[in-house]
Design a protein around this motif. Structure first.
Motif, PDB file in Angstrom:
ATOM      1  N   HIS A  27       0.812  -1.152   0.167  1.00 19.61           N
ATOM      2  CA  HIS A  27       0.097  -0.126   0.073  1.00 19.61           C
ATOM      3  C   HIS A  27       0.828   1.473   0.050  1.00 19.61           C
ATOM      4  CE1 HIS A  27      -2.619   3.044   1.482  1.00 19.61           C
ATOM      5  NE2 HIS A  27      -2.058   3.181   2.454  1.00 19.61           N
ATOM      6  N   HIS A  56       4.221   7.388   4.729  1.00 17.57           N
ATOM      7  CA  HIS A  56       3.036   8.047   5.437  1.00 17.57           C
ATOM      8  C   HIS A  56       2.401   7.191   6.524  1.00 17.57           C
ATOM      9  CE1 HIS A  56       0.441   5.505   2.716  1.00 17.57           C
ATOM     10  NE2 HIS A  56      -0.576   5.920   3.581  1.00 17.57           N
ATOM     11  N   ASP A  57       2.587   5.927   6.397  1.00 18.33           N
ATOM     12  CA  ASP A  57       2.026   5.021   7.246  1.00 18.33           C
ATOM     13  C   ASP A  57       2.865   4.104   8.273  1.00 18.33           C
ATOM     14  OD1 ASP A  57      -1.057   5.084   7.184  1.00 18.33           O
ATOM     15  OD2 ASP A  57      -1.179   3.492   5.631  1.00 18.33           O
ATOM     16  N   HIS A  93      -3.165  13.187   6.715  1.00 16.85           N
ATOM     17  CA  HIS A  93      -3.680  12.189   5.984  1.00 16.85           C
ATOM     18  C   HIS A  93      -4.770  11.366   6.726  1.00 16.85           C
ATOM     19  CE1 HIS A  93      -1.296   8.900   7.422  1.00 16.85           C
ATOM     20  NE2 HIS A  93      -2.111   7.964   7.017  1.00 16.85           N
ATOM     21  N   GLU A 114      -3.342   7.748  -1.130  1.00 11.20           N
ATOM     22  CA  GLU A 114      -3.608   6.509  -0.319  1.00 11.20           C
ATOM     23  C   GLU A 114      -4.798   5.755  -0.271  1.00 11.20           C
ATOM     24  OE1 GLU A 114      -3.631   5.639   3.545  1.00 11.20           O
ATOM     25  OE2 GLU A 114      -4.895   7.121   3.929  1.00 11.20           O
TER      26      GLU A 114
HETATM   27 FE   LIG Z   1      -2.248   4.583   4.144  1.00 16.83          FE
END
Ligand SMILES: [Fe+2]
Length: 188
Positions: A27, A56-57, A93, A114
Motif C-alpha cells: 500500500h 506516510h503509514d 492524511h 493513499e
Molecule cells: Fe495509508
C-alpha cells in the motif's frame, strides 16, 4: 519545499523495517508511486513526493488501537528528515482521527492517493488473474458509488483530489498507470 533528507533507498529501508505487514508495505509503495506521478505533472520534486507516500503509514501497526495518534507518531520520527510540508501532509492524511486539518494541495493529494490505492487493488482482485493489467480507469470509477464494495476505502478521501484540481476520472487514470508501473512489486 526543501529537498528530501532521505534517499529513496533509505526511505524504502525505513518502510521495510517499520512495517512488517506485506500488504501494508505494498500500500505504501503504491502510494509512493502515485505521488511520484503526481509530482511529475506539476514539475515538483518527484523523490520528495514519493518518499512522503512511502513513509506516510510508518506508525500504522503501532497505532492500530490508538487511531487518534496515527500519523503523529510518524511525524515525530521523521522530524528533521523530511521538510515540514511533508510532515504536515502525513499528519493530515489521518486528520479525521487526529484533528490535524488538510490545508494544501499536497495534503489533499496524499490523502487521495493513499485512499485510491485500496479501490484500485480491490478492483484488480475481482478479475480472474487478480492483476492490474486488464483494469481500466472506468472500472475503478464505477466502483466509487458501490458502497458495499471495498467498504473500508474512504470515498471522501479519494474525492480530496477534486479540491486539489483533479477530476476523479483523471486522478484514477494517473493512479492506475502509476500502480501498473510497479505491478510486480505490488504482487498484482
Ligand atoms: Fe495509508
Amino acid at each position: 519545499m526543501a529537498a528530501c533528507g532521505l534517499t529513496r533507498d533509505e526511505a524504502l529501508e525505513m518502510l521495510r523495517k517499520g512495517v512488517s505487514n506485506l500488504n501494508l508495505q505494498r500500500h505504501c509503495l503504491a502510494t509512493g508511486a502515485i505521488m511520484r506521478s503526481l509530482a511529475r505533472t506539476r514539475g515538483a520534486d518527484e523523490d520528495l513526493w514519493e518518499t512522503t507516500g512511502l513513509l506516510h503509514d510508518l506508525d500504522y501497526e503501532e497505532t492500530e488501537s490508538t487511531p487518534e495518534i496515527h500519523g503523529l507518531k510518524t511525524a515525530e520520527r521523521l522530524e528533521g528528515l523530511l521538510p515540514p510540508e511533508c510532515i504536515d501532509a502525513i499528519k493530515a492524511h489521518n486528520g479525521e482521527n487526529n484533528g490535524f486539518a488538510r490545508k494544501t494541495d499536497f495534503d489533499r493529494l496524499l490523502t487521495a492517493a493513499e485512499c485510491v490505492t485500496g479501490l484500485i487493488t480491490a478492483t484488480a482482485l475481482v478479475y480472474p488473474d487478480r492483476k492490474l493489467a486488464p483494469v481500466e480507469p472506468r472500472a475503478v470509477v464505477k466502483r466509487m458509488t458501490k458502497t458495499g464494495f471495498a467498504r473500508s476505502v474512504s470515498r471522501e478521501g479519494i474525492m480530496e483530489c477534486e479540491k486539489a484540481g483533479w477530476s476523479l476520472d483523471d486522478f484514477v487514470a494517473l493512479s492506475l498507470e502509476a500502480m501498473k508501473s510497479i505491478s510486480e512489486d505490488l504482487g498484482l
